[in-house]
Write a protein that holds these residues in place. Structure first.
Motif, PDB file in Angstrom:
ATOM      1  N   GLU A 265      36.508  40.554  42.802  1.00 36.32           N
ATOM      2  CA  GLU A 265      36.739  40.089  44.178  1.00 36.32           C
ATOM      3  C   GLU A 265      35.414  39.810  44.885  1.00 36.32           C
ATOM      4  O   GLU A 265      35.281  38.816  45.603  1.00 36.32           O
ATOM      5  N   SER A 268      33.900  36.606  43.611  1.00 42.20           N
ATOM      6  CA  SER A 268      34.666  35.421  44.028  1.00 42.20           C
ATOM      7  C   SER A 268      34.165  34.836  45.344  1.00 42.20           C
ATOM      8  O   SER A 268      34.318  33.647  45.578  1.00 42.20           O
ATOM      9  N   LYS A 275      32.868  30.231  39.720  1.00 45.39           N
ATOM     10  CA  LYS A 275      34.258  30.596  39.456  1.00 45.39           C
ATOM     11  C   LYS A 275      34.298  31.944  38.732  1.00 45.39           C
ATOM     12  O   LYS A 275      33.424  32.239  37.915  1.00 45.39           O
ATOM     13  N   LEU A 281      42.980  38.610  39.565  1.00 40.63           N
ATOM     14  CA  LEU A 281      42.844  37.783  40.765  1.00 40.63           C
ATOM     15  C   LEU A 281      44.067  36.879  40.888  1.00 40.63           C
ATOM     16  O   LEU A 281      44.429  36.204  39.914  1.00 40.63           O
ATOM     17  N   PRO A 282      44.699  36.828  42.050  1.00 40.76           N
ATOM     18  CA  PRO A 282      45.873  35.951  42.222  1.00 40.76           C
ATOM     19  C   PRO A 282      45.560  34.494  41.850  1.00 40.76           C
ATOM     20  O   PRO A 282      46.460  33.748  41.456  1.00 40.76           O
ATOM     21  N   ALA A 283      44.285  34.082  41.961  1.00 41.18           N
ATOM     22  CA  ALA A 283      43.916  32.702  41.627  1.00 41.18           C
ATOM     23  C   ALA A 283      43.878  32.453  40.110  1.00 41.18           C
ATOM     24  O   ALA A 283      43.822  31.307  39.665  1.00 41.18           O
ATOM     25  N   HIS A 284      43.897  33.524  39.300  1.00 39.17           N
ATOM     26  CA  HIS A 284      43.852  33.333  37.845  1.00 39.17           C
ATOM     27  C   HIS A 284      45.123  32.608  37.401  1.00 39.17           C
ATOM     28  O   HIS A 284      46.226  32.973  37.824  1.00 39.17           O
ATOM     29  N   PRO A 285      44.976  31.564  36.548  1.00 37.82           N
ATOM     30  CA  PRO A 285      46.155  30.757  36.183  1.00 37.82           C
ATOM     31  C   PRO A 285      47.278  31.558  35.502  1.00 37.82           C
ATOM     32  O   PRO A 285      48.430  31.133  35.532  1.00 37.82           O
ATOM     33  N   HIS A 287      47.973  34.879  36.234  1.00 39.70           N
ATOM     34  CA  HIS A 287      48.142  36.133  36.975  1.00 39.70           C
ATOM     35  C   HIS A 287      49.591  36.656  36.890  1.00 39.70           C
ATOM     36  O   HIS A 287      49.825  37.851  36.689  1.00 39.70           O
TER      37      HIS A 287
END
Ligand code: PLP
Length: 384
Positions: A265, A268, A275, A281-285, A287
Motif C-alpha cells: 500500500e 502504491s 506499479k 491490493l484491490p487493483a490487482h487483476p 484480487h
C-alpha cells in the motif's frame, strides 16, 4: 480431532513426546542405518535414505499442513519436482505455464526432454488455451504455479483441475509462494502439490529442502519408490530444522502478510513507483480470485520503479534492511532484480514480453517491523 486449526496442529505434531525418552522436541536420529533383530527383520526403519524417524515427524507435519494423506520430504525443491516426474515415462506429454520458476523450466528443457518427455508452455490462466492444448495433444500432467514468480499472476486452480480431469490429465501445483498456510490446492482436487521447503515452510533461510504431498493412493508407493531409488532425500538434521521452522509457520505467515500489505500500500502511493504487483491490493487483476482460492495474500511483493537499469541497480544497492539476494520466504526481508538475477537466463525479448523489465523489483517481505521496512525503502528510493 476434526477441524482443529493448522496453527494448533503444527505445534502439536512438532512436539509429540518421543516414545523412548519423552523428549518434547523431536530427537535428531542422526544414524544412516538401524540394527536388525534377524536378517531382514527390523522394527520400523532400516536405512535413512528409505526413511528416518526425524523425517517421519516432518512428513506428518507436511501432510497435515496441505491437508494431504501423504507427504514426502526431499533434499531440495528440485528433488521433489524430479520425484513427481519420476511417475512419467518416455512419450508422456506435459502442459505448463509460460512463467514458471526458472529451475523448473530448466528441468523440463534439459532433463525431462532427454528422457523423452514432451512439453509445451502456454498461457495457462486462460481456459480456452488450456482446453485447446489438451485437445491437441494427449497430456499426462498439467504443471502450474499460482501465484507466478515474479509477476504474481494467479491461475484459477479449480478451473485447471476441472479441464484437466475432462481430458484425463493429472494436475500438479508448485505451492511454494503461498505456503500451505494460505493455499491448499489438494482441496480443489489437484493430484500433487510440491514445495520448495527452502522458502516459507522452513522459513529461516538455513536449509535447502523440498516436499511432495498427495491424496493419490495409487501413486504414493511409486513416489516412495522413486524417492528411495533416486535418493534426493534430506538429512535428519535438516529435518529437525524444518520441524522447528514449521512449528511457527502460522505466526510467520500472518506477520509476512501483514507487512507485505502495508509495504504494498505504501509503495502504491509513492511517486517513484510505476506499479505494484500484490494480490492483496484491490487493483490487482486477480484480487477476487485471490480471495476465492487463498486464505491470505502472502509475503511477496513485486513492483516497477520509474527508473532505468542503472537507477534500479542503484536503488537495490541502497537498501540497508533488505538484503540483496535471491530466494524468499525467510524471516528476513530480501530484495532482487529478476532481469539480472533470478530470470537472467531468460532471453531478453521473452523476458520483456511477459513483463520482466529492467525496472522490475521483487521483494520477499520479512517479519521485521513494517515501519522499519518502509523507512528503508523510502531512503533507498530517495537515492534515485
Ligand atoms: C526455490 C523454488 C524452487 C526450487 O526449490 P529448491 O529448494 O531451490 O530446489 C521451485 N519452485 C519455486 C517456486 C521456488 O521458489
Amino acid at each position: 480431532m476434526a477441524n482443529r486449526s493448522l496453527d494448533t496442529d503444527l505445534v502439536f505434531l512438532g512436539s509429540r513426546p518421543c516414545p523412548l525418552t519423552g523428549a518434547v522436541s523431536p530427537p535428531i536420529f542422526q544414524s544412516s542405518t538401524f540394527a536388525q533383530e534377524a536378517p531382514g527383520v527390523y522394527r520400523e526403519y532400516d536405512y535413512t535414505r528409505t526413511d528416518n524417524p526425524t523425517r517421519t515427524v516432518l512428513q506428518k507435519m507436511l501432510a497435515r499442513a496441505e491437508n494431504a494423506e501423504n507427504a514426502l520430504a526431499f533434499a531440495s525443491g528440485m528433488g521433489a519436482i524430479d520425484c513427481i516426474f519420476g511417475l512419467l515415462q518416455a512419450g508422456d506429454h506435459v502442459v505448463t505455464g509460460d512463467d514458471i520458476y526458472g529451475g523448473t523450466y530448466r528441468y523440463l528443457t534439459d532433463i525431462a526432454a532427454t528422457r523423452g518427455i514432451t512439453f509445451e508452455f502456454i498461457k495457462i490462466d486462460q481456459e480456452a488455451n488450456l482446453r485447446e492444448a489438451l485437445q491437441r495433444t494427449k497430456t499426462k500432467l498439467v504443471w502450474f504455479e499460482s501465484p507466478t514468480n515474479p509477476l504474481l499472476n494467479l491461475v484459477d486452480i479449480e478451473m485447471v483441475v476441472r479441464v484437466a480431469k475432462e481430458f484425463g490429465a493429472w494436475t500438479a501445483v508448485d505451492n511454494t509462494f503461498m505456503s500451505c498456510y494460505f493455499q491448499q490446492p489438494l482441496n480443489f482436487g489437484v493430484d500433487f502439490v510440491m514445495h520448495s521447503m527452502t522458502k516459507y515452510l522452513n522459513g529461516h533461510s538455513d536449509v535447502i529442502m523440498g516436499a511432495v504431498m498427495t491424496n493419490r493412493s495409487d501413486c504414493i508407493e511409486r513416489l516412495k519408490f522413486v524417492q528411495n531409488a533416486v535418493g534426493a532425500t534430506c538429512s535428519p538434521f535438516d529435518c529437525y530444522l524444518a520441524i522447528r521452522g514449521m512449528k511457527t509457520l502460522a505466526v510467520r505467515m500472518k506477520a509476512h502478510e501483514e507487512n507485505a500489505q502495508k509495504v504494498a500500500e505504501w509503495l502504491s502511493q509513492h511517486p517513484k513507483i510505476e506499479k505494484v504487483l500484490y494480490p492483496g491490493l484491490p487493483a490487482h487483476p486477480h484480487h477476487e480470485l485471490a480471495k476465492k482460492q487463498m486464505t491470505g495474500f502472502g509475503g511477496m511483493v513485486s513492483f516497477y520503479l520509474k527508473a532505468d537499469l542503472d537507477q534500479t541497480i542503484k536503488f537495490l544497492q541502497s537498501t540497508k534492511l533488505f538484503t540483496l539476494a535471491v530466494s524468499l520466504g525467510g524471516v528476513e526481508s530480501l530484495i532482487e532484480q529478476p532481469a539480472t538475477m533470478t530470470h537472467f537466463e531468460m532471453p531478453k525479448e521473452v523476458r520483456e514480453s511477459v513483463g520482466i523489465t529492467d525496472s522490475l523489483v521483487r521483494a520477499s517481505i520479512g517479519i521485521e517491523s513494517a515501519e522499519d521496512l518502509i523507512a528503508d525503502l523510502d531512503q533507498a528510493l530517495a537515492q534515485i
